[in-house]
Design a protein around this motif. Structure first.
Motif, PDB file in Angstrom:
ATOM      1  N   LEU A 491      27.198  60.687 -23.485  1.00 45.27           N
ATOM      2  CA  LEU A 491      29.092  60.081 -23.403  1.00 45.27           C
ATOM      3  C   LEU A 491      30.383  60.903 -23.466  1.00 45.27           C
ATOM      4  N   ASN A 492      29.512  62.453 -24.518  1.00 47.84           N
ATOM      5  CA  ASN A 492      30.722  63.305 -24.472  1.00 47.84           C
ATOM      6  C   ASN A 492      30.585  64.289 -23.064  1.00 47.84           C
ATOM      7  N   ARG A 493      30.025  63.454 -23.077  1.00 49.42           N
ATOM      8  CA  ARG A 493      30.318  64.626 -20.950  1.00 49.42           C
ATOM      9  C   ARG A 493      31.091  63.188 -20.509  1.00 49.42           C
ATOM     10  N   MET A 494      30.244  62.193 -20.458  1.00 49.67           N
ATOM     11  CA  MET A 494      31.306  61.730 -19.339  1.00 49.67           C
ATOM     12  C   MET A 494      32.857  61.320 -20.046  1.00 49.67           C
ATOM     13  N   LYS A 495      33.014  61.384 -21.231  1.00 50.24           N
ATOM     14  CA  LYS A 495      34.536  61.463 -21.824  1.00 50.24           C
ATOM     15  C   LYS A 495      35.152  62.987 -20.995  1.00 50.24           C
ATOM     16  N   PHE A 496      34.143  64.049 -20.808  1.00 50.83           N
ATOM     17  CA  PHE A 496      35.135  65.082 -20.342  1.00 50.83           C
ATOM     18  C   PHE A 496      34.926  65.205 -18.804  1.00 50.83           C
ATOM     19  N   ILE A 497      34.190  63.871 -18.008  1.00 50.21           N
ATOM     20  CA  ILE A 497      35.273  63.944 -16.730  1.00 50.21           C
ATOM     21  C   ILE A 497      35.712  62.853 -16.830  1.00 50.21           C
ATOM     22  N   LEU A 498      36.138  61.861 -17.712  1.00 45.42           N
ATOM     23  CA  LEU A 498      37.508  61.006 -17.174  1.00 45.42           C
ATOM     24  C   LEU A 498      38.669  61.491 -18.091  1.00 45.42           C
ATOM     25  N   ASP A 499      38.302  62.342 -19.195  1.00 47.25           N
ATOM     26  CA  ASP A 499      39.964  63.354 -18.745  1.00 47.25           C
ATOM     27  C   ASP A 499      40.292  64.898 -17.879  1.00 47.25           C
ATOM     28  N   THR A 500      39.282  65.180 -17.749  1.00 47.83           N
ATOM     29  CA  THR A 500      39.079  66.166 -16.382  1.00 47.83           C
ATOM     30  C   THR A 500      39.906  65.606 -15.756  1.00 47.83           C
ATOM     31  N   HIS A 504      43.848  66.372 -14.137  1.00 53.70           N
ATOM     32  CA  HIS A 504      43.584  67.017 -12.831  1.00 53.70           C
ATOM     33  C   HIS A 504      43.457  66.464 -11.242  1.00 53.70           C
ATOM     34  N   ARG A 505      44.346  65.688 -10.891  1.00 50.27           N
ATOM     35  CA  ARG A 505      44.081  65.217  -9.567  1.00 50.27           C
ATOM     36  C   ARG A 505      43.571  65.527  -8.929  1.00 50.27           C
ATOM     37  N   ASP A 506      43.310  67.411  -8.733  1.00 54.94           N
ATOM     38  CA  ASP A 506      42.651  67.821  -7.966  1.00 54.94           C
ATOM     39  C   ASP A 506      40.384  68.280  -8.172  1.00 54.94           C
ATOM     40  N   SER A 507      40.720  67.392  -8.683  1.00 53.63           N
ATOM     41  CA  SER A 507      39.103  67.264  -9.158  1.00 53.63           C
ATOM     42  C   SER A 507      38.280  66.445  -8.593  1.00 53.63           C
ATOM     43  N   PHE A 508      36.865  67.338  -8.688  1.00 51.97           N
ATOM     44  CA  PHE A 508      36.145  66.391  -7.494  1.00 51.97           C
ATOM     45  C   PHE A 508      34.552  66.392  -8.601  1.00 51.97           C
ATOM     46  N   PHE A 509      34.058  65.487  -9.194  1.00 48.70           N
ATOM     47  CA  PHE A 509      33.174  65.069  -9.797  1.00 48.70           C
ATOM     48  C   PHE A 509      31.498  64.610  -8.982  1.00 48.70           C
ATOM     49  N   LEU A 510      30.406  65.677  -9.349  1.00 49.29           N
ATOM     50  CA  LEU A 510      29.270  65.325  -9.007  1.00 49.29           C
ATOM     51  C   LEU A 510      28.700  64.124 -10.588  1.00 49.29           C
ATOM     52  N   ILE A 511      28.588  63.057 -10.437  1.00 49.08           N
ATOM     53  CA  ILE A 511      27.555  62.642 -11.369  1.00 49.08           C
ATOM     54  C   ILE A 511      26.249  61.799 -10.970  1.00 49.08           C
ATOM     55  N   ASP A 512      24.812  62.088 -11.292  1.00 45.49           N
ATOM     56  CA  ASP A 512      23.738  61.995 -11.118  1.00 45.49           C
ATOM     57  C   ASP A 512      23.398  60.917 -12.158  1.00 45.49           C
ATOM     58  N   GLU A 513      22.486  59.554 -12.160  1.00 48.31           N
ATOM     59  CA  GLU A 513      21.990  58.320 -13.174  1.00 48.31           C
ATOM     60  C   GLU A 513      23.119  58.542 -13.963  1.00 48.31           C
ATOM     61  N   MET A 514      24.023  57.870 -14.287  1.00 47.03           N
ATOM     62  CA  MET A 514      24.758  58.215 -15.934  1.00 47.03           C
ATOM     63  C   MET A 514      24.111  57.003 -16.387  1.00 47.03           C
ATOM     64  N   LEU A 515      24.728  57.202 -17.829  1.00 45.90           N
ATOM     65  CA  LEU A 515      24.237  56.833 -19.092  1.00 45.90           C
ATOM     66  C   LEU A 515      22.414  56.382 -19.079  1.00 45.90           C
ATOM     67  N   ARG A 516      21.901  57.540 -18.896  1.00 46.10           N
ATOM     68  CA  ARG A 516      20.052  57.094 -19.114  1.00 46.10           C
ATOM     69  C   ARG A 516      19.927  56.786 -19.759  1.00 46.10           C
ATOM     70  N   GLY A 517      20.612  56.973 -21.487  1.00 42.44           N
ATOM     71  CA  GLY A 517      20.057  56.896 -22.155  1.00 42.44           C
ATOM     72  C   GLY A 517      20.359  55.562 -22.925  1.00 42.44           C
ATOM     73  N   THR A 518      20.206  54.444 -22.397  1.00 40.04           N
ATOM     74  CA  THR A 518      20.803  53.354 -22.691  1.00 40.04           C
ATOM     75  C   THR A 518      19.950  52.201 -22.337  1.00 40.04           C
ATOM     76  N   ASN A 519      20.014  50.617 -22.355  1.00 42.16           N
ATOM     77  CA  ASN A 519      19.181  50.117 -21.930  1.00 42.16           C
ATOM     78  C   ASN A 519      19.561  49.610 -20.437  1.00 42.16           C
ATOM     79  N   SER A 520      18.983  49.154 -19.694  1.00 49.37           N
ATOM     80  CA  SER A 520      18.851  48.968 -18.394  1.00 49.37           C
ATOM     81  C   SER A 520      20.689  48.302 -17.686  1.00 49.37           C
TER      82      SER A 520
END
Length: 607
Positions: A491-500, A504-520
């Motif tokens: 959650l902390n990392r995702m908040k960082f991604i969303l805030d960035t 910054h409209r020039d940002s480029f995100f690379l996200i691998d399998e988000m929210l692995r720590g919860t149920n399906s």
């Protein structure tokens, strides 16, 4: 054997042969010195038997000068041997890297930071990292500068300048090897020489001396010498010579504490400064063709045109070594008696500081930049198939276009190249089975972008991209010290991604399998909501996931999201991976096959 391996093999044989010859010459000189000592002792004993004092004196001084010549010659050969041994280590290092072993240069462990926007996820620092393979800097400034290029993008002008300089240097193998050999003594030197000298120059001891002292160190030795010589003709002058000599010794002893404070902090870096001087001289004396390298060389000659910076370095190294002579008590007494040696050397260092301080401190930055560029040049020389990327101007409009791109840290015999272009979408949604290559592909784009933004060559046939602010969400770990669970860390990392992305409209995100720590269920719903939010924020990037249902987002956001996948082929129960990126959603998953391989069968009929 590859062409670069052949080059290193040939150079290794050449330098190894040179080192062997120098070792033989040094050993011969050592034997010669021993012969002079033993033979000279016998000759002197014989001449004493002849009771001819002039002959004794002649033999003594001949033997003395011969021994001094042999010592000087051996010292010169030792320096050459040390240089070529360093040269040999430089070449051997490239050979061991070529076969997959560890680089002897700094691996950048000090720069590892789990909170950095991407470095931990992209394997930028640490053992087996990008930095560990690429770095050839020995000085702290060079290591720090190169690391800074990988921690944040340079601007386009700086990137192109680095590319231009590295392109010229990559074909200058002989110059690079020489440059590296001259600086290799700094490899395990932990002291930050620039910071050390900066603090040293600001020390109150640089207020040393007075107008009288400056006058007397010139006049006093002359007075003493005149009185000493005159005493042979006028005996009364011997008393004056004695008084002057006693004054010199007592004055030196009275100021010994101040001189010791002045010398004790710097007496160990004379040799290091000599290596800096030799490396800087290599830059100054070379005929550079590129504007980038010419500028760096010119930065080393800004000393009002008076003299090269390398000469100033050698002057300081010489003054430090001269001052170091005081550490031998008998030599120190003799030198202070005749020349007021301590005062003379300390005041010379003070004068040197007043004349060269600004240029010398700036030259450390220039040397660091050359070291960092040398690292980029060797990277390209060792990877002849790599290319220099094209940096586009508009991150809000321009797109990534990569042809034949692959991961630079994967061995050549295992790499699979892929093509990718974001020209018709902003978010690539990559689905696929386990171990098919999703995460590696995201890292491939990320690590090559980071190389591109440092001015380095990239692992691709062609690579075009604007300067993005790279951010990643890949390796999420819990933190027991901070009582942070995996899900909270996510959650902390995702908040960082969303805030960035929001800031910054020039940002480029690379996200691998988000929210692995919860149920399906929560994982799917949460991932879907996050991707939709990123798209509505005009975000750009890539998301890798096992959730095939997320592929439906392409239909909801046509022209914004595009599906890609990696799949497998099953042949007689064996899974075969081709690691090729394909357009569309994945249809084949392999979890059941993997579980079956460890003796677990899935009941597909459970309702």
């Amino acid at each position: 054997m590859t062409p670069i391996a052949v080059l290193y093999d040939q150079k290794h044989k050449e330098i190894a042969s040179t080192v062997l010859k120098l070792n033989k010459q040094v050993n011969r000189l050592s034997l010669s010195r021993l012969f002079v000592i033993l033979g000279g002792g016998a000759i002197l004993f014989y001449t004493f038997q002849l009771e001819s004092l002039p002959l004794v004196f002649v033999c003594f001084f001949v033997l003395l000068f011969l021994f001094a010549y042999l010592v000087r010659k051996q010292s010169q050969l030792e320096l050459q041997k040390n240089y070529f041994e360093a040269y040999l280590k430089v070449v051997e290092n490239e050979q061991i890297i070529e076969v997959g072993k560890l680089n002897m240069y700094d691996h950048g462990q000090n720069f590892e930071d789990g909170n950095h926007p991407y470095s931990s996820d992209m394997d930028i620092f640490g053992t087996y990292s990008l930095f560990a393979k690429l770095n050839r800097a020995t000085t702290k400034q060079g290591i720090d500068l190169l690391a800074s290029w990988f921690k944040a993008p340079l601007n386009k002008v700086q990137i192109q300048s680095n590319q231009e300089a590295a392109q010229e240097l990559e074909s200058e193998s002989e110059w690079i090897w020489d440059f590296q050999a001259k600086l290799l003594a700094n490899l395990n030197h932990k002291l930050d020489i620039k910071a050390f000298l900066t603090n040293y120059f600001q020390d109150r001891n640089f207020q040393f001396g007075s107008a009288f002292m400056r006058f007397y160190i010139k006049a006093g030795p002359i007075l003493f010498l005149v009185a000493l010589i005159g005493s042979f003709f006028v005996p009364k002058l011997s008393g004056i010579a004695t008084l002057i000599g006693i004054f010199h010794i007592l004055w030196a002893l009275a100021k010994a504490g101040s001189v010791s404070m002045f010398s004790s902090r710097i007496d160990k870096i004379g040799g290091v400064l000599s290596s800096y001087a030799d490396a800087i001289q290599s830059i100054e004396s070379h005929s550079w063709k590129s504007a980038s390298m010419q500028k760096l060389a010119n930065d080393l000659s800004q000393n009002n045109g008076a003299e090269p910076i390398s000469k100033a370095f050698k002057k300081l190294a010489g003054l430090i070594n001269n001052l170091d002579a005081r550490n031998n008590v008998f030599v120190g007494i003799f030198l202070n008696l005749f020349l007021l040696w301590d005062f003379r050397q300390v005041l010379a260092i003070v004068d040197w500081k007043n004349k060269y301080e600004h240029e010398i401190l700036n030259s450390f930055d220039t040397l660091a930049e050359v070291e960092a560029i040398v690292s980029l040049a060797i990277w390209k020389r060792n990877h002849i198939d790599y290319v220099y990327p094209t940096i586009l101007d508009k991150p809000l409009e321009n797109k990534i276009d990569a042809q034949g791109v692959y991961h630079p840290l994967i061995p050549n015999e295992q790499v699979v190249a892929n093509d990718y272009s974001s020209v018709d979408h902003r978010v690539a949604l990559v689905t696929g089975s386990n171990m098919a290559g999703k995460s590696t592909f995201l890292r491939t784009i990320g690590i090559n972008a980071i190389l591109a933004y440092a001015g380095a060559s990239v692992a691709a046939k062609s690579f075009r991209l604007p300067i993005y602010k790279i951010i990643s969400y890949m390796r999420i770990k819990d933190n027991l010290n901070e009582s942070t669970s995996t899900f909270k860390a996510e959650l902390n990392r995702m908040k960082f991604i969303l805030d960035t992305v929001a800031a910054h409209r020039d940002s480029f995100f690379l996200i691998d399998e988000m929210l692995r720590g919860t149920n399906s269920v929560d994982k799917y719903l949460g991932s879907r909501a996050i991707i939709k939010k990123l798209v509505r924020m005009d975000g750009k990037g890539m998301v890798a996931t096992h959730d095939l249902q997320l592929s439906s987002l392409e239909g909801e956001f046509p022209g914004e999201i595009k599906n890609y996948h990696f799949d497998i082929r099953v042949d007689e129960g064996q899974m075969l991976f081709d690691y090729k990126l394909k357009i569309g959603e994945c249809k084949i998953f392999n979890a059941s096959l993997l579980l079956k391989g460890i003796g677990v069968d899935i009941d597909e009929n459970i309702g």
